[in-house]
Design a protein around this motif. Sequence first.
Motif, PDB file in Angstrom:
ATOM      1  N   ALA A 137      26.781  59.015  44.018  1.00 22.26           N
ATOM      2  CA  ALA A 137      28.241  58.629  44.165  1.00 22.26           C
ATOM      3  C   ALA A 137      28.129  57.128  43.664  1.00 22.26           C
ATOM      4  CB  ALA A 137      29.026  58.941  45.436  1.00 22.26           C
ATOM      5  N   THR A 138      27.359  56.432  44.433  1.00 19.99           N
ATOM      6  CA  THR A 138      27.321  55.174  44.109  1.00 19.99           C
ATOM      7  C   THR A 138      27.082  54.783  42.652  1.00 19.99           C
ATOM      8  OG1 THR A 138      26.673  54.490  46.523  1.00 19.99           O
ATOM      9  CG2 THR A 138      26.261  52.818  44.651  1.00 19.99           C
ATOM     10  N   ASN A 139      26.067  55.560  41.984  1.00 19.71           N
ATOM     11  CA  ASN A 139      25.643  55.375  40.651  1.00 19.71           C
ATOM     12  C   ASN A 139      26.996  55.384  39.511  1.00 19.71           C
ATOM     13  OD1 ASN A 139      23.038  54.425  41.136  1.00 19.71           O
ATOM     14  ND2 ASN A 139      22.149  56.501  40.735  1.00 19.71           N
ATOM     15  N   ALA A 140      27.771  56.646  40.132  1.00 20.62           N
ATOM     16  CA  ALA A 140      28.816  57.210  39.355  1.00 20.62           C
ATOM     17  C   ALA A 140      29.839  55.968  39.523  1.00 20.62           C
ATOM     18  CB  ALA A 140      29.417  58.422  39.882  1.00 20.62           C
ATOM     19  N   TYR A 141      30.088  55.356  40.682  1.00 15.17           N
ATOM     20  CA  TYR A 141      31.162  54.404  40.747  1.00 15.17           C
ATOM     21  C   TYR A 141      30.832  53.140  39.766  1.00 15.17           C
ATOM     22  CZ  TYR A 141      33.340  50.238  42.913  1.00 15.17           C
ATOM     23  OH  TYR A 141      33.915  49.141  42.988  1.00 15.17           O
ATOM     24  N   PHE A 142      29.576  52.685  39.958  1.00 17.40           N
ATOM     25  CA  PHE A 142      29.157  51.555  39.031  1.00 17.40           C
ATOM     26  C   PHE A 142      29.303  51.946  37.538  1.00 17.40           C
ATOM     27  CE2 PHE A 142      26.936  49.891  42.965  1.00 17.40           C
ATOM     28  CZ  PHE A 142      27.737  48.656  42.973  1.00 17.40           C
ATOM     29  N   ASP A 143      29.046  53.241  37.125  1.00 17.17           N
ATOM     30  CA  ASP A 143      28.989  53.601  35.738  1.00 17.17           C
ATOM     31  C   ASP A 143      30.425  53.505  35.067  1.00 17.17           C
ATOM     32  OD1 ASP A 143      26.265  53.987  35.652  1.00 17.17           O
ATOM     33  OD2 ASP A 143      26.477  56.146  35.728  1.00 17.17           O
ATOM     34  N   GLU A 144      31.481  53.440  36.173  1.00 20.50           N
ATOM     35  CA  GLU A 144      32.797  53.580  35.696  1.00 20.50           C
ATOM     36  C   GLU A 144      33.454  52.323  35.682  1.00 20.50           C
ATOM     37  OE1 GLU A 144      34.732  56.500  34.714  1.00 20.50           O
ATOM     38  OE2 GLU A 144      32.682  57.492  34.730  1.00 20.50           O
ATOM     39  N   LEU A 145      32.869  51.272  36.247  1.00 26.19           N
ATOM     40  CA  LEU A 145      33.336  50.020  36.049  1.00 26.19           C
ATOM     41  C   LEU A 145      33.375  49.419  34.716  1.00 26.19           C
ATOM     42  CD1 LEU A 145      31.992  47.933  39.237  1.00 26.19           C
ATOM     43  CD2 LEU A 145      34.231  49.017  39.005  1.00 26.19           C
ATOM     44  N   ASP A 146      34.331  48.746  34.311  1.00 22.44           N
ATOM     45  CA  ASP A 146      34.238  48.235  32.996  1.00 22.44           C
ATOM     46  C   ASP A 146      33.519  46.856  33.008  1.00 22.44           C
ATOM     47  OD1 ASP A 146      36.275  49.954  31.932  1.00 22.44           O
ATOM     48  OD2 ASP A 146      37.759  48.976  32.637  1.00 22.44           O
ATOM     49  N   GLU A 147      33.054  46.292  31.923  1.00 21.51           N
ATOM     50  CA  GLU A 147      32.436  45.288  31.757  1.00 21.51           C
ATOM     51  C   GLU A 147      33.198  43.896  32.208  1.00 21.51           C
ATOM     52  OE1 GLU A 147      30.832  42.238  28.059  1.00 21.51           O
ATOM     53  OE2 GLU A 147      30.209  44.562  27.905  1.00 21.51           O
ATOM     54  N   LYS A 148      34.626  44.130  31.930  1.00 18.69           N
ATOM     55  CA  LYS A 148      35.421  42.985  32.411  1.00 18.69           C
ATOM     56  C   LYS A 148      35.348  42.914  34.093  1.00 18.69           C
ATOM     57  CE  LYS A 148      40.421  41.897  32.897  1.00 18.69           C
ATOM     58  NZ  LYS A 148      40.423  41.260  34.340  1.00 18.69           N
ATOM     59  N   ASP A 149      35.136  43.932  34.794  1.00 19.64           N
ATOM     60  CA  ASP A 149      35.052  44.028  36.302  1.00 19.64           C
ATOM     61  C   ASP A 149      33.703  42.936  36.651  1.00 19.64           C
ATOM     62  OD1 ASP A 149      37.145  45.474  36.947  1.00 19.64           O
ATOM     63  OD2 ASP A 149      35.874  47.349  36.320  1.00 19.64           O
ATOM     64  N   TYR A 150      32.468  43.309  35.754  1.00 22.61           N
ATOM     65  CA  TYR A 150      31.667  42.379  36.077  1.00 22.61           C
ATOM     66  C   TYR A 150      31.503  40.979  35.703  1.00 22.61           C
ATOM     67  CZ  TYR A 150      29.333  46.971  36.716  1.00 22.61           C
ATOM     68  OH  TYR A 150      28.844  48.064  37.248  1.00 22.61           O
ATOM     69  N   ARG A 151      32.095  40.772  34.639  1.00 20.84           N
ATOM     70  CA  ARG A 151      32.429  39.554  34.068  1.00 20.84           C
ATOM     71  C   ARG A 151      33.444  38.493  35.108  1.00 20.84           C
ATOM     72  NH1 ARG A 151      33.701  40.769  29.335  1.00 20.84           N
ATOM     73  NH2 ARG A 151      35.851  40.749  29.486  1.00 20.84           N
ATOM     74  N   ASP A 152      34.523  39.156  35.715  1.00 23.14           N
ATOM     75  CA  ASP A 152      35.374  38.497  36.448  1.00 23.14           C
ATOM     76  C   ASP A 152      34.483  38.149  37.571  1.00 23.14           C
ATOM     77  OD1 ASP A 152      37.416  38.714  34.441  1.00 23.14           O
ATOM     78  OD2 ASP A 152      38.459  40.459  35.808  1.00 23.14           O
ATOM     79  N   GLY A 153      33.769  38.835  38.138  1.00 25.91           N
ATOM     80  CA  GLY A 153      33.012  38.892  39.391  1.00 25.91           C
ATOM     81  C   GLY A 153      32.181  37.411  39.199  1.00 25.91           C
ATOM     82  N   ILE A 154      31.411  37.453  38.132  1.00 24.20           N
ATOM     83  CA  ILE A 154      30.647  36.293  37.778  1.00 24.20           C
ATOM     84  C   ILE A 154      31.686  34.972  37.715  1.00 24.20           C
ATOM     85  CG2 ILE A 154      29.086  34.919  36.105  1.00 24.20           C
ATOM     86  CD1 ILE A 154      27.612  37.420  37.740  1.00 24.20           C
ATOM     87  N   LYS A 155      32.639  35.241  37.095  1.00 24.99           N
ATOM     88  CA  LYS A 155      33.760  33.957  36.884  1.00 24.99           C
ATOM     89  C   LYS A 155      34.164  33.480  38.319  1.00 24.99           C
ATOM     90  CE  LYS A 155      35.371  34.594  32.266  1.00 24.99           C
ATOM     91  NZ  LYS A 155      36.434  35.244  31.400  1.00 24.99           N
ATOM     92  N   GLY A 156      34.456  34.495  39.200  1.00 22.00           N
ATOM     93  CA  GLY A 156      34.791  34.225  40.550  1.00 22.00           C
ATOM     94  C   GLY A 156      33.827  33.280  41.432  1.00 22.00           C
ATOM     95  N   LEU A 157      32.434  33.128  41.002  1.00 17.52           N
ATOM     96  CA  LEU A 157      31.720  32.359  41.524  1.00 17.52           C
ATOM     97  C   LEU A 157      32.103  30.911  41.457  1.00 17.52           C
ATOM     98  CD1 LEU A 157      29.137  32.008  43.296  1.00 17.52           C
ATOM     99  CD2 LEU A 157      27.898  32.046  41.260  1.00 17.52           C
ATOM    100  N   GLU A 158      32.209  30.688  39.969  1.00 16.23           N
ATOM    101  CA  GLU A 158      32.905  29.196  39.622  1.00 16.23           C
ATOM    102  C   GLU A 158      33.994  28.919  40.375  1.00 16.23           C
ATOM    103  OE1 GLU A 158      33.932  26.516  35.942  1.00 16.23           O
ATOM    104  OE2 GLU A 158      33.652  28.743  35.656  1.00 16.23           O
ATOM    105  N   HIS A 159      34.877  29.634  40.466  1.00 16.84           N
ATOM    106  CA  HIS A 159      36.168  29.471  41.197  1.00 16.84           C
ATOM    107  C   HIS A 159      35.809  29.315  42.927  1.00 16.84           C
ATOM    108  CE1 HIS A 159      40.120  29.640  42.911  1.00 16.84           C
ATOM    109  NE2 HIS A 159      39.844  30.700  43.761  1.00 16.84           N
ATOM    110  N   ARG A 160      34.972  30.019  43.366  1.00 19.91           N
ATOM    111  CA  ARG A 160      34.776  29.876  44.801  1.00 19.91           C
ATOM    112  C   ARG A 160      33.898  28.723  45.032  1.00 19.91           C
ATOM    113  NH1 ARG A 160      35.106  34.458  48.355  1.00 19.91           N
ATOM    114  NH2 ARG A 160      36.574  35.928  47.370  1.00 19.91           N
ATOM    115  N   TRP A 161      33.059  28.219  44.155  1.00 21.01           N
ATOM    116  CA  TRP A 161      32.279  27.343  44.237  1.00 21.01           C
ATOM    117  C   TRP A 161      32.923  25.867  44.470  1.00 21.01           C
ATOM    118  CZ3 TRP A 161      26.681  28.247  41.877  1.00 21.01           C
ATOM    119  CH2 TRP A 161      25.819  27.736  42.530  1.00 21.01           C
ATOM    120  N   THR A 162      33.858  25.759  43.427  1.00 17.45           N
ATOM    121  CA  THR A 162      34.786  24.754  43.395  1.00 17.45           C
ATOM    122  C   THR A 162      35.783  24.573  44.750  1.00 17.45           C
ATOM    123  OG1 THR A 162      34.719  24.787  40.998  1.00 17.45           O
ATOM    124  CG2 THR A 162      36.476  23.506  41.973  1.00 17.45           C
TER     125      THR A 162
END
Length: 174
Positions: A137-162
Amino acid sequence: MDCKGEPVPKKAKTVRSAGKVMASVFWDAKGILFIDYLEKGKTINGPYYASLLDQLKQKIQEKRPGLVKKKILFHQDNAPCHKSVIAMEKINELGFELVPHAPYSPDLAPSDFSLFPNLKKFHAGKKYGSDSEVIAATNAYFDELDEKDYRDGIKGLEHRWTKCIQLEGDYVEK
């Protein structure tokens, strides 16, 4: 019947769900690189984590061949196994550039603020009969995420760091 003549309430039979499954998730702005599911009874220590880093390097070569000759920026929290001598030696050996992580700052770990909250919601209320069902189920969940979800997560680090710098090291999420 109890002593007052009332029937004893029936107890519902419950089916135990699978226990917790520990996962180490390695991902970037394009998606999952690999997930390691820890075997029951094992713990993550320096040597185990160093072996995961070797596997990560291999997965990067397979899934992101364009990064093979580039410096890899690597972010991890300050868990003892991550900061062990053997793990730090492995990070250096693999040529990863370690992005610093402020002590006691769980709100700066992209997995904690981006990936895992929605994964927890996905699993909430579901019952699994085995660890393999949880893993599937976990693998299926991650397989269904869009690349945008991952990109937004990385971009969120910069915002949170600031924001953490602006708050002089105080928690970003209060």
